[in-house]
Design a protein around this motif. Structure first.
Motif, PDB file in Angstrom:
ATOM      1  N   GLY A   8      -6.566 -63.881  31.650  1.00  0.00           N
ATOM      2  CA  GLY A   8      -7.238 -62.783  31.293  1.00  0.00           C
ATOM      3  C   GLY A   8      -8.740 -62.981  31.444  1.00  0.00           C
ATOM      4  O   GLY A   8      -9.484 -63.898  30.884  1.00  0.00           O
ATOM      5  N   SER A  12     -13.274 -62.123  26.134  1.00  0.00           N
ATOM      6  CA  SER A  12     -12.846 -62.955  25.325  1.00  0.00           C
ATOM      7  C   SER A  12     -12.458 -64.299  26.173  1.00  0.00           C
ATOM      8  O   SER A  12     -12.838 -65.311  25.645  1.00  0.00           O
ATOM      9  N   ASP A  33      -6.314 -63.609  36.395  1.00  0.00           N
ATOM     10  CA  ASP A  33      -6.280 -62.452  36.256  1.00  0.00           C
ATOM     11  C   ASP A  33      -5.436 -61.654  36.982  1.00  0.00           C
ATOM     12  O   ASP A  33      -5.371 -61.958  38.250  1.00  0.00           O
ATOM     13  N   ARG A  34      -4.819 -60.476  36.420  1.00  0.00           N
ATOM     14  CA  ARG A  34      -3.992 -59.734  37.301  1.00  0.00           C
ATOM     15  C   ARG A  34      -4.585 -59.005  38.398  1.00  0.00           C
ATOM     16  O   ARG A  34      -4.072 -58.647  39.196  1.00  0.00           O
ATOM     17  N   GLY A  40     -12.751 -57.819  32.821  1.00  0.00           N
ATOM     18  CA  GLY A  40     -11.785 -56.917  32.099  1.00  0.00           C
ATOM     19  C   GLY A  40     -12.330 -55.548  31.814  1.00  0.00           C
ATOM     20  O   GLY A  40     -12.841 -55.037  32.825  1.00  0.00           O
ATOM     21  N   LEU A  41     -12.503 -55.288  30.663  1.00  0.00           N
ATOM     22  CA  LEU A  41     -12.916 -53.851  30.283  1.00  0.00           C
ATOM     23  C   LEU A  41     -14.323 -53.897  30.269  1.00  0.00           C
ATOM     24  O   LEU A  41     -15.040 -52.489  30.427  1.00  0.00           O
ATOM     25  N   ASN A  76      -0.610 -62.020  38.496  1.00  0.00           N
ATOM     26  CA  ASN A  76      -0.016 -61.433  37.153  1.00  0.00           C
ATOM     27  C   ASN A  76       0.834 -62.577  36.500  1.00  0.00           C
ATOM     28  O   ASN A  76       1.826 -62.885  36.868  1.00  0.00           O
ATOM     29  N   ILE A  77       0.240 -63.074  35.156  1.00  0.00           N
ATOM     30  CA  ILE A  77       1.092 -64.093  34.496  1.00  0.00           C
ATOM     31  C   ILE A  77       2.224 -63.218  33.783  1.00  0.00           C
ATOM     32  O   ILE A  77       2.097 -62.148  33.125  1.00  0.00           O
ATOM     33  N   ILE A  97      -5.556 -61.365  27.041  1.00  0.00           N
ATOM     34  CA  ILE A  97      -5.080 -60.261  27.993  1.00  0.00           C
ATOM     35  C   ILE A  97      -5.452 -58.937  27.447  1.00  0.00           C
ATOM     36  O   ILE A  97      -5.159 -57.807  28.117  1.00  0.00           O
ATOM     37  N   TRP A 347      -8.918 -58.885  21.855  1.00  0.00           N
ATOM     38  CA  TRP A 347      -8.182 -57.643  21.667  1.00  0.00           C
ATOM     39  C   TRP A 347      -6.582 -57.936  21.561  1.00  0.00           C
ATOM     40  O   TRP A 347      -5.936 -57.237  20.754  1.00  0.00           O
ATOM     41  N   GLY A 354     -13.421 -53.704  18.025  1.00  0.00           N
ATOM     42  CA  GLY A 354     -14.550 -54.649  18.293  1.00  0.00           C
ATOM     43  C   GLY A 354     -15.247 -54.451  19.520  1.00  0.00           C
ATOM     44  O   GLY A 354     -14.545 -54.366  20.489  1.00  0.00           O
ATOM     45  N   VAL A 355     -16.725 -54.462  19.386  1.00  0.00           N
ATOM     46  CA  VAL A 355     -17.359 -54.408  20.848  1.00  0.00           C
ATOM     47  C   VAL A 355     -17.373 -55.787  21.229  1.00  0.00           C
ATOM     48  O   VAL A 355     -16.748 -56.913  20.919  1.00  0.00           O
ATOM     49  N   ILE A 356     -18.111 -55.932  22.427  1.00  0.00           N
ATOM     50  CA  ILE A 356     -18.000 -57.245  23.319  1.00  0.00           C
ATOM     51  C   ILE A 356     -18.371 -58.558  22.361  1.00  0.00           C
ATOM     52  O   ILE A 356     -18.071 -59.402  22.361  1.00  0.00           O
ATOM     53  N   ASN A 359     -15.932 -60.130  20.239  1.00  0.00           N
ATOM     54  CA  ASN A 359     -14.875 -61.212  21.129  1.00  0.00           C
ATOM     55  C   ASN A 359     -15.533 -62.550  21.431  1.00  0.00           C
ATOM     56  O   ASN A 359     -15.103 -63.658  21.384  1.00  0.00           O
TER      57      ASN A 359
END
Ligand code: FAD
Length: 437
Positions: A8, A12, A33-34, A40-41, A76-77, A97, A347, A354-356, A359
């Motif tokens: 991921g 994080s 990363d998938r 990520g987000l 994708n793991i 992830i 997450w 929690g915000v960035i 992490n």
């Protein structure tokens, strides 16, 4: 060499990679990363009109540019490579992830056309390939958004803004067009508890003061005159600020703008009403709040809405063979330890809160733990790492995406953007991969 795999590439994973690639001698850090796109987000969650927040990727880019850090996108793991294979070939694994599977509301009508989870809805307007074809039903005069956090406010704001107001965002072209065509007049933001318990922050709440076509409204009867004297002073400051903003909204004239955002507290959805398989309304029960907890009063009322979006939290997606807490929807862990040599952060470790920066703190703690464990019990350093994984991916015809490939995708997105948009995202994986051949 110490081979470290991170699953991921969200904040994080990037924070752990940063610390381990600097602090562990002779380390090779591979971030899987998938998606073919990293971050990520930050890319797929953070609101498209909050570009400042997305600038954090500059810092992550520096991590990826290090010689001992490798981005392995489009893998994708759990699917392309099993968890067991990763354990066989790496000395250390960090699972980061995230969590973006929508939680169910658990009420009747949830399967009607016009009901969406915020994970899917946010992913749609942010160009995440999983939901590129969501095509949400927005031919609605009323839209209800259930939840009282920043995600619910983000969605309300994106629906409330004009396409001109989204002009310098990186919302996908399809989404901004679909929202512009929506005849929405009433957006309902529904919290089960009161304004004191709401988890949204003032920066997000106060953005509704200045929207072109949307006025924010709240019933002043739902706002307390003051907080109790014994209220925790640390929490009180932020809540007072929200109350002040909400009191301002309570003064707004209902018909001052064509779209109304109704901020409603102390109500829980009990059923989504429908006809012919499509949403026609939302039934809510009024709540009373005792010691911060909501309990139903039995009194119900209906809202005339044709779209319902729930923003009530997320679960992580389990990976076969990886210890997983089904009830909490997180990777099973004790302070970030999953099992021998396997750790987790972010997450998927704590749940979707929690915000960035939260992490960052979490990942720093877990990275320190990893370093301490390595010092105590240094692996022989004889695992094959990416050499073996690359051979498996090759056999399985998986087209991996390196960081330089992502840079090619990035440049193509930036160069096809129109007007003030910073980029026009590709939201389908084949489109992205086609740029690389
Ligand atoms: C709608 C929304 C808006 C937000 N807005 C803000 C904001 O304005 N400011 C802020 O500070 N925070 C914001 N946040 C919170 C922030 O996005 C999170 O705190 C942060 O992204 C969590 O980081 P993470 O690395 O744990 O997870 P993620 O960012 O979700 O990263 C997880 C990564 O893992 C990858 N992955 C998942 N499964 C696999 C697998 N099986 N194999 C390989 N890779 C996999 C995913 O593709 C993803 O890239 C927002 C969140 C949401 C949902």
């Amino acid at each position: 060499m110490i081979n470290i795999a991170i699953i991921g590439s969200g904040p994080s994973g990037c924070y752990i990679a940063d610390m381990l690639s600097k602090k562990v001698a002779d380390a090779q850090v591979d971030i899987f990363d998938r998606l073919p796109t990293p971050f990520g987000l930050v890319r797929a969650g953070v609101a498209p009109d909050h570009q400042g927040t997305k600038n954090i990727v500059r810092q992550f880019e520096r991590t990826f540019s290090r010689d001992n850090v490798r981005f392995v996108g489009n893998v994708n793991i759990g699917d392309d490579i099993t968890y067991q294979e990763l354990k066989d070939h790496y000395d250390v694994i960090a699972v980061t992830i995230g969590a973006l599977q929508d939680r169910d509301l658990g009420i009747d009508g949830e399967d009607l056309n016009g009901v969406y989870g915020s994970g899917a809805f946010v992913a749609w307007y942010n160009g995440h390939p999983d939901h590129a074809d969501l095509n949400p039903k927005l031919d609605s005069s009323g839209i209800a958004i259930i939840g009282n956090g920043n995600v619910a406010l983000d969605i309300s704001r994106i629906l409330a803004k004009t396409d001109a107001e989204m002009g310098s965002s990186d919302i996908t072209a399809d989404s901004v067009a679909a929202i512009a065509e929506s005849p929405v007049q009433d957006i309902y933001l529904i919290g089960r508890r009161g304004p004191v318990e709401a988890s949204f922050t003032n920066a997000e709440l106060s953005e509704f003061a200045e929207l072109d076509r949307c006025v924010a409204l709240v019933d002043s009867a739902q706002l307390p005159a003051a907080l109790p004297e014994d209220f925790d002073p640390k929490a009180a400051k932020a809540i007072e600020k929200n109350l002040e903003t909400l009191r301002g909204y309570a003064e707004n004239a209902t018909d001052s703008k064509p779209v109304r955002l109704h901020i409603m507290f102390c109500a829980s959805p009990t059923a989504i009403l429908g006809e012919h398989g499509t949403v026609t309304g939302l039934r809510l029960e009024k709540n009373q709040i005792t010691d911060g907890r909501a309990t139903g009063t039995g009194e119900t009322f209906d809202l005339n809405v044709q779209t319902v979006i729930s923003a009530i939290g997320y679960r992580s997606q389990s990976i076969e063979g990886m210890p997983f807490d089904e009830e909490r929807g997180i990777v099973s862990n004790e302070d970030g330890r999953v099992e021998d040599g396997v750790y987790t952060s972010g997450w998927c470790k704590r749940g979707p809160q929690g915000v960035i920066p939260a992490n960052r703190a979490d990942s720093m703690g877990v990275a320190k733990q990893i370093i301490a464990d390595l010092e105590e019990n240094m692996p022989a350093g004889d695992k094959a790492g990416f050499n073996k994984i690359a051979a498996l991916l090759d056999e399985r015809n998986v087209r991996t995406v390196a960081f330089s490939d992502w840079q090619t995708i990035n440049e193509a997105e930036v160069s096809r953007a129109q007007g003030d948009k910073p980029r026009e995202k590709f939201n389908r994986i084949p489109e992205m991969l086609a740029l690389l051949d």
